[in-house]
Write a protein that holds these residues in place. Structure first.
Motif, PDB file in Angstrom:
ATOM      1  N   ILE A   1     -18.659 -13.326  -3.901  1.00 34.70           N
ATOM      2  CA  ILE A   1     -19.329 -12.161  -3.316  1.00 34.70           C
ATOM      3  C   ILE A   1     -20.617 -12.601  -2.619  1.00 34.70           C
TER       4      ILE A   1
ATOM      5  N   LYS B   1      -8.936  -0.684 -10.525  1.00 32.88           N
ATOM      6  CA  LYS B   1      -9.035  -0.017  -9.228  1.00 32.88           C
ATOM      7  C   LYS B   1      -9.073  -1.089  -8.142  1.00 32.88           C
ATOM      8  N   SER B   2      -8.480  -0.784  -6.996  1.00 29.53           N
ATOM      9  CA  SER B   2      -8.375  -1.787  -5.933  1.00 29.53           C
ATOM     10  C   SER B   2      -9.735  -2.265  -5.434  1.00 29.53           C
ATOM     11  N   ASP B   3     -10.771  -1.453  -5.597  1.00 32.52           N
ATOM     12  CA  ASP B   3     -12.092  -1.861  -5.117  1.00 32.52           C
ATOM     13  C   ASP B   3     -12.929  -2.550  -6.203  1.00 32.52           C
ATOM     14  N   ASP B   4     -12.345  -2.793  -7.380  1.00 35.56           N
ATOM     15  CA  ASP B   4     -13.057  -3.467  -8.464  1.00 35.56           C
ATOM     16  C   ASP B   4     -12.743  -4.957  -8.398  1.00 35.56           C
ATOM     17  N   ILE B   5     -13.616  -5.697  -7.732  1.00 36.41           N
ATOM     18  CA  ILE B   5     -13.406  -7.128  -7.531  1.00 36.41           C
ATOM     19  C   ILE B   5     -13.329  -7.885  -8.849  1.00 36.41           C
TER      20      ILE B   5
ATOM     21  N   THR C   1       0.817  -1.218   0.000  1.00 34.96           N
ATOM     22  CA  THR C   1       0.000   0.000   0.000  1.00 34.96           C
ATOM     23  C   THR C   1       0.849   1.267   0.000  1.00 34.96           C
TER      24      THR C   1
ATOM     25  N   HIS D   1      -8.200  -9.570  -8.964  1.00 38.00           N
ATOM     26  CA  HIS D   1      -8.276 -10.897  -8.358  1.00 38.00           C
ATOM     27  C   HIS D   1      -7.100 -11.727  -8.873  1.00 38.00           C
TER      28      HIS D   1
END
Length: 189
Positions: free
Chosen positions: A182, A126-130, A69, A134
């Motif tokens: 999910i 983007k880090s929040d785009d599962i 990070t 992956h």
């Protein structure tokens, strides 16, 4: 290197069962068992896991870890500079191993690599785009999509029709797996 690692698995004798077993750490095992559609879904290894799996002897100091990070903070600390330098040594050792064992096919690897990097040519995931971030190799990388094609509703990639789980939901098999994860996570909380 990840593509050469995936291709090397068959050469090293990994069976369909072994490939499916890799997925169990990430996907719901009942979803994977008996689904021939997952036969083209591959789990990607990180650099250190790849080094370990191939049995490449490297000094323990090169296997250190850092928090990913903080890579964008400048100036980089000595710890991060040492980590980056160790990555260079590991990549060199892995590349030599792949060349010596003929795991790199120079006839196909360039086009596979081009397909892989072109997925993100417009935007990095983007880090929040599962559906983008992956550890599964996206479909249509090792083999070029054939006709007829369809677009996955989640990753928005144009893939061969056989990579789409059903006409009704229009997910590719990778995105179907992510959707099930999910749903399972939502059910557990």
């Amino acid at each position: 290197m990840q593509l050469a690692d995936v291709v090397s698995r068959t050469v090293r004798g990994e069976t369909q069962y072994g490939r499916a077993k890799r997925l169990y750490g990430f996907l719901h095992p009942p979803e994977v068992r008996g689904q021939q559609f997952y036969e083209n879904v591959q789990m990607l290894n990180g650099l250190r896991k790849c080094i370990e799996e191939h049995g490449i002897d490297v000094p323990k100091a090169t296997l250190q870890a850092v928090s990913h990070t903080l890579w964008m903070q400048r100036p980089l600390t000595d710890e991060y500079l040492e980590y980056a330098a160790s990555d260079v040594l590991l990549i060199h050792a892995l590349y030599n191993h792949f060349i010596e064992n003929k795991f790199i096919d120079l006839a196909t690897l360039p086009s596979q690599s081009m397909r892989y990097v072109s997925i993100w040519r417009n935007n990095q995931p983007k880090s929040d785009d599962i559906y983008a971030g992956h550890p599964l190799l996206p479909l249509g990388i090792l083999r070029e999509p054939s006709s007829p094609t369809a677009e996955c509703i989640h990753c928005k990639r144009t893939l061969s029709q056989d990579a789409i789980s059903s006409k009704k939901c229009s997910n590719c098999w990778v995105c179907r797996a992510i959707t099930i994860i999910i749903e399972l996570c939502a059910f557990e909380f």
